[in-house]
Design a protein around this motif. Sequence first.
Motif, PDB file in Angstrom:
ATOM      1  N   CYS A 345      32.181  40.330  46.667  1.00 46.30           N
ATOM      2  CA  CYS A 345      33.042  39.728  45.814  1.00 46.30           C
ATOM      3  C   CYS A 345      33.994  38.395  46.643  1.00 46.30           C
ATOM      4  N   ALA A 346      34.276  38.703  47.752  1.00 44.09           N
ATOM      5  CA  ALA A 346      35.148  37.813  48.825  1.00 44.09           C
ATOM      6  C   ALA A 346      34.479  36.738  49.051  1.00 44.09           C
ATOM      7  N   ARG A 347      33.107  36.944  49.376  1.00 41.46           N
ATOM      8  CA  ARG A 347      32.289  35.742  49.866  1.00 41.46           C
ATOM      9  C   ARG A 347      31.663  34.888  48.905  1.00 41.46           C
ATOM     10  N   LEU A 348      31.506  35.670  47.576  1.00 38.80           N
ATOM     11  CA  LEU A 348      31.014  34.775  46.398  1.00 38.80           C
ATOM     12  C   LEU A 348      32.042  34.102  45.606  1.00 38.80           C
ATOM     13  N   GLY A 349      33.541  34.558  45.965  1.00 35.75           N
ATOM     14  CA  GLY A 349      34.570  34.184  45.177  1.00 35.75           C
ATOM     15  C   GLY A 349      34.609  35.021  43.815  1.00 35.75           C
ATOM     16  N   GLY A 368      43.516  55.921  38.555  1.00 34.40           N
ATOM     17  CA  GLY A 368      43.067  54.803  37.646  1.00 34.40           C
ATOM     18  C   GLY A 368      41.658  55.287  36.821  1.00 34.40           C
ATOM     19  N   GLY A 369      41.574  56.654  36.834  1.00 31.02           N
ATOM     20  CA  GLY A 369      40.376  57.025  36.185  1.00 31.02           C
ATOM     21  C   GLY A 369      40.529  57.472  34.608  1.00 31.02           C
ATOM     22  N   ARG A 370      39.535  57.142  33.679  1.00 31.41           N
ATOM     23  CA  ARG A 370      39.465  57.042  32.363  1.00 31.41           C
ATOM     24  C   ARG A 370      38.073  57.720  32.055  1.00 31.41           C
ATOM     25  N   GLY A 371      37.901  58.945  32.070  1.00 32.02           N
ATOM     26  CA  GLY A 371      36.669  59.602  31.684  1.00 32.02           C
ATOM     27  C   GLY A 371      35.694  59.322  32.800  1.00 32.02           C
ATOM     28  N   ASP A 372      34.912  58.550  32.371  1.00 31.18           N
ATOM     29  CA  ASP A 372      33.513  58.341  33.403  1.00 31.18           C
ATOM     30  C   ASP A 372      33.806  56.954  34.268  1.00 31.18           C
ATOM     31  N   VAL A 373      34.927  56.704  33.995  1.00 26.64           N
ATOM     32  CA  VAL A 373      35.578  54.912  34.538  1.00 26.64           C
ATOM     33  C   VAL A 373      36.667  55.216  35.589  1.00 26.64           C
ATOM     34  N   ILE A 374      36.214  54.614  36.837  1.00 29.69           N
ATOM     35  CA  ILE A 374      37.372  54.461  37.769  1.00 29.69           C
ATOM     36  C   ILE A 374      37.823  53.168  38.093  1.00 29.69           C
ATOM     37  N   ARG A 375      39.083  52.536  37.925  1.00 25.97           N
ATOM     38  CA  ARG A 375      39.403  51.487  38.089  1.00 25.97           C
ATOM     39  C   ARG A 375      40.317  51.029  39.277  1.00 25.97           C
ATOM     40  N   SER A 376      40.019  50.205  40.259  1.00 26.51           N
ATOM     41  CA  SER A 376      40.911  50.099  41.540  1.00 26.51           C
ATOM     42  C   SER A 376      41.015  48.684  41.475  1.00 26.51           C
ATOM     43  N   ARG A 377      42.302  48.130  41.805  1.00 33.16           N
ATOM     44  CA  ARG A 377      42.708  47.077  42.150  1.00 33.16           C
ATOM     45  C   ARG A 377      42.908  46.495  43.599  1.00 33.16           C
ATOM     46  N   ILE A 378      42.152  45.803  44.130  1.00 33.40           N
ATOM     47  CA  ILE A 378      42.208  45.139  45.367  1.00 33.40           C
ATOM     48  C   ILE A 378      43.378  44.114  45.446  1.00 33.40           C
ATOM     49  N   GLY A 379      44.360  44.208  46.083  1.00 36.00           N
ATOM     50  CA  GLY A 379      45.427  43.001  46.223  1.00 36.00           C
ATOM     51  C   GLY A 379      45.301  42.014  47.269  1.00 36.00           C
ATOM     52  N   GLY A 380      45.884  40.936  47.217  1.00 36.27           N
ATOM     53  CA  GLY A 380      45.730  39.964  47.966  1.00 36.27           C
ATOM     54  C   GLY A 380      46.071  38.582  47.231  1.00 36.27           C
ATOM     55  N   PRO A 381      45.769  37.436  47.781  1.00 37.15           N
ATOM     56  CA  PRO A 381      45.963  35.952  47.164  1.00 37.15           C
ATOM     57  C   PRO A 381      44.862  35.899  46.002  1.00 37.15           C
ATOM     58  N   ALA A 382      43.483  36.478  46.234  1.00 43.65           N
ATOM     59  CA  ALA A 382      42.885  36.493  44.923  1.00 43.65           C
ATOM     60  C   ALA A 382      42.343  37.883  44.805  1.00 43.65           C
ATOM     61  N   PRO A 383      43.151  38.616  43.803  1.00 43.93           N
ATOM     62  CA  PRO A 383      42.809  40.162  43.620  1.00 43.93           C
ATOM     63  C   PRO A 383      41.523  40.341  43.171  1.00 43.93           C
ATOM     64  N   ILE A 384      40.839  41.399  43.627  1.00 44.58           N
ATOM     65  CA  ILE A 384      39.972  41.832  42.922  1.00 44.58           C
ATOM     66  C   ILE A 384      39.713  43.274  42.268  1.00 44.58           C
ATOM     67  N   GLU A 385      39.296  43.200  41.004  1.00 45.82           N
ATOM     68  CA  GLU A 385      39.042  44.606  40.648  1.00 45.82           C
ATOM     69  C   GLU A 385      37.850  45.328  40.572  1.00 45.82           C
ATOM     70  N   LEU A 386      37.910  46.460  41.247  1.00 41.73           N
ATOM     71  CA  LEU A 386      36.677  47.237  41.281  1.00 41.73           C
ATOM     72  C   LEU A 386      36.636  48.459  40.256  1.00 41.73           C
ATOM     73  N   VAL A 387      35.523  48.285  39.587  1.00 41.93           N
ATOM     74  CA  VAL A 387      35.304  49.542  38.522  1.00 41.93           C
ATOM     75  C   VAL A 387      34.080  50.086  38.824  1.00 41.93           C
ATOM     76  N   THR A 388      34.230  51.676  38.775  1.00 38.91           N
ATOM     77  CA  THR A 388      33.066  52.439  38.965  1.00 38.91           C
ATOM     78  C   THR A 388      32.849  53.236  37.998  1.00 38.91           C
ATOM     79  N   TYR A 389      31.367  53.129  37.505  1.00 41.48           N
ATOM     80  CA  TYR A 389      31.107  53.950  36.485  1.00 41.48           C
ATOM     81  C   TYR A 389      30.185  54.998  36.828  1.00 41.48           C
ATOM     82  N   VAL A 390      30.173  56.096  35.847  1.00 43.32           N
ATOM     83  CA  VAL A 390      29.228  57.368  36.177  1.00 43.32           C
ATOM     84  C   VAL A 390      28.462  57.261  35.093  1.00 43.32           C
ATOM     85  N   LEU A 391      26.946  57.276  35.285  1.00 42.60           N
ATOM     86  CA  LEU A 391      26.193  57.073  34.304  1.00 42.60           C
ATOM     87  C   LEU A 391      25.187  58.440  34.310  1.00 42.60           C
TER      88      LEU A 391
END
Length: 416
Positions: A345-349, A368-391
């Motif tokens: 994400c950082a390299r691609l923007g 950050g979990g909700r059922g089969d989804v985990i959400r994580s927020r990576i802070g910084g000047p350009a924050p990144i949202e990471l979402v993990t799905y269980v399928l």
Amino acid sequence: MLAPVELTEGAGWQRRKLSPGQADALDASEVAQVRQRRADGTCEVKDNALVGTVRLGSGEDTFEVRIRPKVTIRRLLFLLGYAQDRGRWFEDEVQAAEEPDLLPAVAAAFARTASRALAHGVPRGYRQVDAALPVLRGRLRESAQLRQRSGVMFPLEVRYDERTVDTAENRLLLAATRSLLALAGVAPATAQELRRIAAALDGVAEPAHGPVKPPDWVPTRVNAPYHAALRLAETVLRSSSFEREDGETLRVDGFVVKMWEVFEDFVTHAVDEVLTRRGGEVRLQDRTHHLDEDRTLEMCPDLVLYRPEGPGGRMIPAVVLDAKYRLAIRQGARAHVYHQMIAYCARLGARQGRLVYAGSERADGQPGGRGDVIRSRIGGPAPIELVTYVLDLRLPLAELRARIERIADDMVTPSV
């Protein structure tokens, strides 16, 4: 032949009684992992996310390893076919529920599909032939005539197109047929059908001995009735080998499927199908980007969604998705997967990263979990949202499709 070693994929370490030769052959093959060998001949064995049937050893020490998938055989055949036949959200009437192992199920499915395709007739095509003939056929190869037959009128060096059954499509079908006929474990009725297919392909060049690379072919409107059989044939040939950790390609006497590739292909193509319907620009296995400015460290995210930005509508990477068949249980190993996604994400923007892994675990109680989804927020000047799905691949197809739609919809709607 020694008694077969039977394992279940994803069942963890399973205690089995093996001879020293069996344990050595199994460990060296990397089909499975072996540990804790004991004096009583027992040891612990665990699969390497490969499923199918493999014959190992030699002579009297020959034995079979049978690894059953976590999902049903019918579902596995659906997953194998989906990436090659996008939008095909149904399971064939393959009667795979009656097949105890993957090999006989795949062999039966291929025999049935190929027979159905060849009922339209053996496909023919044209190939270019250069020959010396006593009469003109096609067109004269003037330079060859002057170079090789200077001062002689006959024979003529000519080039012509010949209609033949020896096409790439037929060579692929015949190679898969011969490969399956050479394997133990194919049902007698299926073997008989395979022999009929081989007979129908008379005039097609026989495959070379040893590992066979699937012949290249191009899907067209003309060969459309044969697409399903040709794609199954590719699966058969590619499942006769796998790459070891040292990079060496190991030819196996049997049929093995790499579950991590099946999962990755299914997830990326299914999500791509939905995003394309939504009007998104998607690139799979995008190798045009590098981590370093010298372009020596190649990146290869499974899927990148691009969005227009600015007055000119320039397409830029917006969301990166990676499919992981197994997400490590240990926090340190799991963190490595997240670090990789953050680097992408950082390299691609890109402001959003998505991880999809196979499992039935619930993420409730996770930050950050909700059922089969985990959400994580990576802070910084350009924050990144990471979402993990269980399928869960064992879900009914309608529900599995709904999960894929939700993953794609979540990528289309920015949340950072």
